[in-house]
Design a protein around this motif. Structure first.
Motif, PDB file in Angstrom:
ATOM      1  N   ARG A  79       0.857  -1.196   0.000  1.00 41.34           N
ATOM      2  CA  ARG A  79       0.000   0.000   0.000  1.00 41.34           C
ATOM      3  C   ARG A  79       0.898   1.253   0.000  1.00 41.34           C
ATOM      4  O   ARG A  79       1.969   1.265   0.559  1.00 41.34           O
ATOM      5  N   ARG A  80       0.430   2.289  -0.632  1.00 35.37           N
ATOM      6  CA  ARG A  80       1.239   3.484  -0.824  1.00 35.37           C
ATOM      7  C   ARG A  80       1.077   4.461   0.336  1.00 35.37           C
ATOM      8  O   ARG A  80       0.127   4.376   1.111  1.00 35.37           O
ATOM      9  N   GLY A  81       2.019   5.395   0.425  1.00 34.11           N
ATOM     10  CA  GLY A  81       1.863   6.548   1.289  1.00 34.11           C
ATOM     11  C   GLY A  81       1.458   7.732   0.444  1.00 34.11           C
ATOM     12  O   GLY A  81       1.910   7.883  -0.706  1.00 34.11           O
ATOM     13  N   LEU A  82       0.606   8.592   0.986  1.00 29.09           N
ATOM     14  CA  LEU A  82       0.065   9.704   0.220  1.00 29.09           C
ATOM     15  C   LEU A  82       0.308  11.044   0.908  1.00 29.09           C
ATOM     16  O   LEU A  82       0.371  11.125   2.135  1.00 29.09           O
ATOM     17  N   ALA A  83       0.392  12.085   0.107  1.00 29.84           N
ATOM     18  CA  ALA A  83       0.250  13.462   0.564  1.00 29.84           C
ATOM     19  C   ALA A  83      -0.829  14.093  -0.298  1.00 29.84           C
ATOM     20  O   ALA A  83      -0.829  13.938  -1.529  1.00 29.84           O
ATOM     21  N   VAL A  84      -1.751  14.790   0.351  1.00 34.23           N
ATOM     22  CA  VAL A  84      -2.929  15.341  -0.319  1.00 34.23           C
ATOM     23  C   VAL A  84      -3.024  16.828  -0.017  1.00 34.23           C
ATOM     24  O   VAL A  84      -2.915  17.242   1.148  1.00 34.23           O
ATOM     25  N   ASP A  85      -3.252  17.621  -1.058  1.00 34.35           N
ATOM     26  CA  ASP A  85      -3.449  19.064  -0.916  1.00 34.35           C
ATOM     27  C   ASP A  85      -4.884  19.390  -1.318  1.00 34.35           C
ATOM     28  O   ASP A  85      -5.300  19.115  -2.441  1.00 34.35           O
ATOM     29  N   THR A  86      -5.649  19.965  -0.366  1.00 38.54           N
ATOM     30  CA  THR A  86      -7.028  20.347  -0.673  1.00 38.54           C
ATOM     31  C   THR A  86      -7.169  21.849  -0.893  1.00 38.54           C
ATOM     32  O   THR A  86      -8.288  22.356  -0.998  1.00 38.54           O
ATOM     33  N   GLY A  87      -6.068  22.548  -0.927  1.00 37.87           N
ATOM     34  CA  GLY A  87      -6.109  23.990  -1.054  1.00 37.87           C
ATOM     35  C   GLY A  87      -5.851  24.653   0.279  1.00 37.87           C
ATOM     36  O   GLY A  87      -4.824  25.309   0.477  1.00 37.87           O
ATOM     37  N   TYR A  89      -5.767  22.877   3.291  1.00 38.07           N
ATOM     38  CA  TYR A  89      -5.103  21.940   4.201  1.00 38.07           C
ATOM     39  C   TYR A  89      -4.322  20.904   3.413  1.00 38.07           C
ATOM     40  O   TYR A  89      -4.589  20.653   2.239  1.00 38.07           O
ATOM     41  N   ARG A  90      -3.349  20.286   4.120  1.00 41.60           N
ATOM     42  CA  ARG A  90      -2.584  19.187   3.534  1.00 41.60           C
ATOM     43  C   ARG A  90      -2.617  18.004   4.489  1.00 41.60           C
ATOM     44  O   ARG A  90      -2.605  18.170   5.720  1.00 41.60           O
ATOM     45  N   PHE A  91      -2.653  16.809   3.907  1.00 44.42           N
ATOM     46  CA  PHE A  91      -2.798  15.579   4.672  1.00 44.42           C
ATOM     47  C   PHE A  91      -1.723  14.589   4.239  1.00 44.42           C
ATOM     48  O   PHE A  91      -1.466  14.433   3.043  1.00 44.42           O
ATOM     49  N   VAL A  92      -1.134  13.908   5.212  1.00 46.86           N
ATOM     50  CA  VAL A  92      -0.187  12.826   4.953  1.00 46.86           C
ATOM     51  C   VAL A  92      -0.747  11.582   5.617  1.00 46.86           C
ATOM     52  O   VAL A  92      -1.067  11.600   6.821  1.00 46.86           O
ATOM     53  N   ALA A  93      -0.883  10.499   4.855  1.00 45.68           N
ATOM     54  CA  ALA A  93      -1.556   9.306   5.377  1.00 45.68           C
ATOM     55  C   ALA A  93      -1.246   8.110   4.490  1.00 45.68           C
ATOM     56  O   ALA A  93      -0.846   8.265   3.334  1.00 45.68           O
ATOM     57  N   PRO A  94      -1.466   6.893   5.007  1.00 46.73           N
ATOM     58  CA  PRO A  94      -1.399   5.716   4.140  1.00 46.73           C
ATOM     59  C   PRO A  94      -2.582   5.700   3.180  1.00 46.73           C
ATOM     60  O   PRO A  94      -3.657   6.247   3.480  1.00 46.73           O
ATOM     61  N   ASP A  95      -2.398   5.069   2.052  1.00 46.46           N
ATOM     62  CA  ASP A  95      -3.450   4.976   1.039  1.00 46.46           C
ATOM     63  C   ASP A  95      -4.339   3.770   1.339  1.00 46.46           C
ATOM     64  O   ASP A  95      -4.349   2.780   0.611  1.00 46.46           O
ATOM     65  N   PHE A 128       7.296   0.580  10.984  1.00 49.52           N
ATOM     66  CA  PHE A 128       7.049   1.892  11.571  1.00 49.52           C
ATOM     67  C   PHE A 128       7.254   2.989  10.523  1.00 49.52           C
ATOM     68  O   PHE A 128       8.082   3.869  10.668  1.00 49.52           O
ATOM     69  N   GLU A 129       6.445   2.934   9.467  1.00 49.31           N
ATOM     70  CA  GLU A 129       6.525   3.963   8.435  1.00 49.31           C
ATOM     71  C   GLU A 129       6.000   5.306   8.935  1.00 49.31           C
ATOM     72  O   GLU A 129       6.333   6.351   8.370  1.00 49.31           O
ATOM     73  N   GLY A 130       5.187   5.287   9.995  1.00 49.81           N
ATOM     74  CA  GLY A 130       4.747   6.544  10.580  1.00 49.81           C
ATOM     75  C   GLY A 130       5.912   7.405  11.012  1.00 49.81           C
ATOM     76  O   GLY A 130       5.901   8.623  10.830  1.00 49.81           O
ATOM     77  N   ARG A 131       6.909   6.785  11.577  1.00 49.87           N
ATOM     78  CA  ARG A 131       8.111   7.508  12.015  1.00 49.87           C
ATOM     79  C   ARG A 131       9.024   7.846  10.855  1.00 49.87           C
ATOM     80  O   ARG A 131       9.561   8.968  10.772  1.00 49.87           O
ATOM     81  N   ASP A 132       9.207   6.890   9.938  1.00 52.54           N
ATOM     82  CA  ASP A 132      10.289   6.987   8.957  1.00 52.54           C
ATOM     83  C   ASP A 132       9.878   7.577   7.609  1.00 52.54           C
ATOM     84  O   ASP A 132      10.723   8.072   6.866  1.00 52.54           O
ATOM     85  N   ARG A 133       8.574   7.518   7.288  1.00 51.70           N
ATOM     86  CA  ARG A 133       8.119   8.041   6.001  1.00 51.70           C
ATOM     87  C   ARG A 133       7.082   9.154   6.164  1.00 51.70           C
ATOM     88  O   ARG A 133       7.217  10.236   5.593  1.00 51.70           O
ATOM     89  N   PHE A 134       6.043   8.909   6.951  1.00 55.69           N
ATOM     90  CA  PHE A 134       4.944   9.871   7.045  1.00 55.69           C
ATOM     91  C   PHE A 134       5.316  11.101   7.870  1.00 55.69           C
ATOM     92  O   PHE A 134       5.015  12.234   7.475  1.00 55.69           O
TER      93      PHE A 134
END
Length: 266
Positions: A79-87, A89-95, A128-134
């Motif tokens: 599963r991928r990691g994502l960054a999302v821009d809504t204008g 706000y920005r969100f970083v989360a697993p897909d 622990f991708e929360g620490r190392d990627r997200f």
């Protein structure tokens, strides 16, 4: 100039080091960041609950805030990691669909996969991708990099979340959250309810239990009663006087809720 703000949401709890590790990584990259904990008590791996909490709170944050969401039963998988821009706000989360309630409310302007290694830690743990990627990605966004620098544009997973079924005679929804007070929150919102009822008399049932009153606030509930009301998220919920509605009714998430103009057929 306002300090950058990162809001964190996870199922890590506070007993272990996980939340502290993510905060340490963030502050190592962006020491000027203000960190706000939305909650770290999401039920383990419950992406639907996490999405509901996030959708209930994000709009109360300043424009430009970054949201770091780590509820990730697929950690270490493909599963991928994502960054999302809504204008705003920005969100970083697993897909994994955790952002479904957000993207239903706000169409993303840009979604990228977290593929650019320079914005992750040198070694990424598969557990622990929360620490190392997200966390690094969120910190770099707060520090001022463009979201497009984090990776290539991509699509994203959307969950098939339960929506109320509405016809001229009734709304059929369900309980989607039980808060720490034992209040039962449904997926029926105020606008939907008021358009359906049009000020007339209605009948409400939770599972096999009839709810006899719709009140304005918790203080209006009499002893031994369970009443309906609209909570702070503008969703129909059920509460009891100074005790737990879930214990009184013995129901759970997913229990059917029926709002009708007449007593529902059995």
């Amino acid at each position: 100039m306002a300090r950058p703000l990162i809001a964190l949401l996870s199922d890590f709890g506070y007993r272990d080091h996980y939340v502290g590790a993510m905060k340490g990584v963030i502050l190592g990259i962006c020491p000027e960041a203000t960190l706000v904990d939305i909650s770290h008590e999401i039920p383990a791996h419950d992406v639907i609950a996490a999405g509901f909490e996030l959708a209930s709170v994000y709009e109360f944050f300043p424009s430009g805030s970054v949201f770091l969401v780590v509820v990730d039963p697929g950690v270490g998988s493909t599963r991928r990691g994502l960054a999302v821009d809504t204008g705003g706000y920005r969100f970083v989360a697993p897909d994994n669909g955790v952002l479904t309630p957000i993207v239903r409310k706000i169409s993303p302007k840009l979604v990228v996969e977290l593929t650019e290694r320079r914005y992750a830690r040198p070694t990424v743990s598969r557990t622990f991708e929360g620490r190392d990627r997200f966390a690094p990605a969120a910190a770099w966004l707060a520090k001022g990099i463009q979201l497009s620098a984090l990776g290539r544009p991509t699509d994203y997973k959307v969950l098939d979340l339960p929506l109320p079924d509405i016809n001229k005679n009734r709304i059929v929804g369900q309980i989607i959250k039980i808060d720490r007070f034992g209040n039962l929150v449904t997926n029926i919102n105020r606008k939907m309810f008021e358009q359906f009822s049009e000020g007339g008399s209605i009948y409400i049932e939770v599972g096999s239990h009839a709810i006899n009153r719709l009140v304005g606030t918790y203080a209006d509930i009499e002893k031994m009663e369970v009443c309906a009301l609209f909570g702070s998220t503008e969703h129909l919920e059920f509460a009891s006087h100074s005790t737990s509605a879930v214990n009184k009714l013995s129901v759970e998430c997913g229990t059917r809720v029926v709002v009708s103009r007449g007593k529902p057929d059995k």
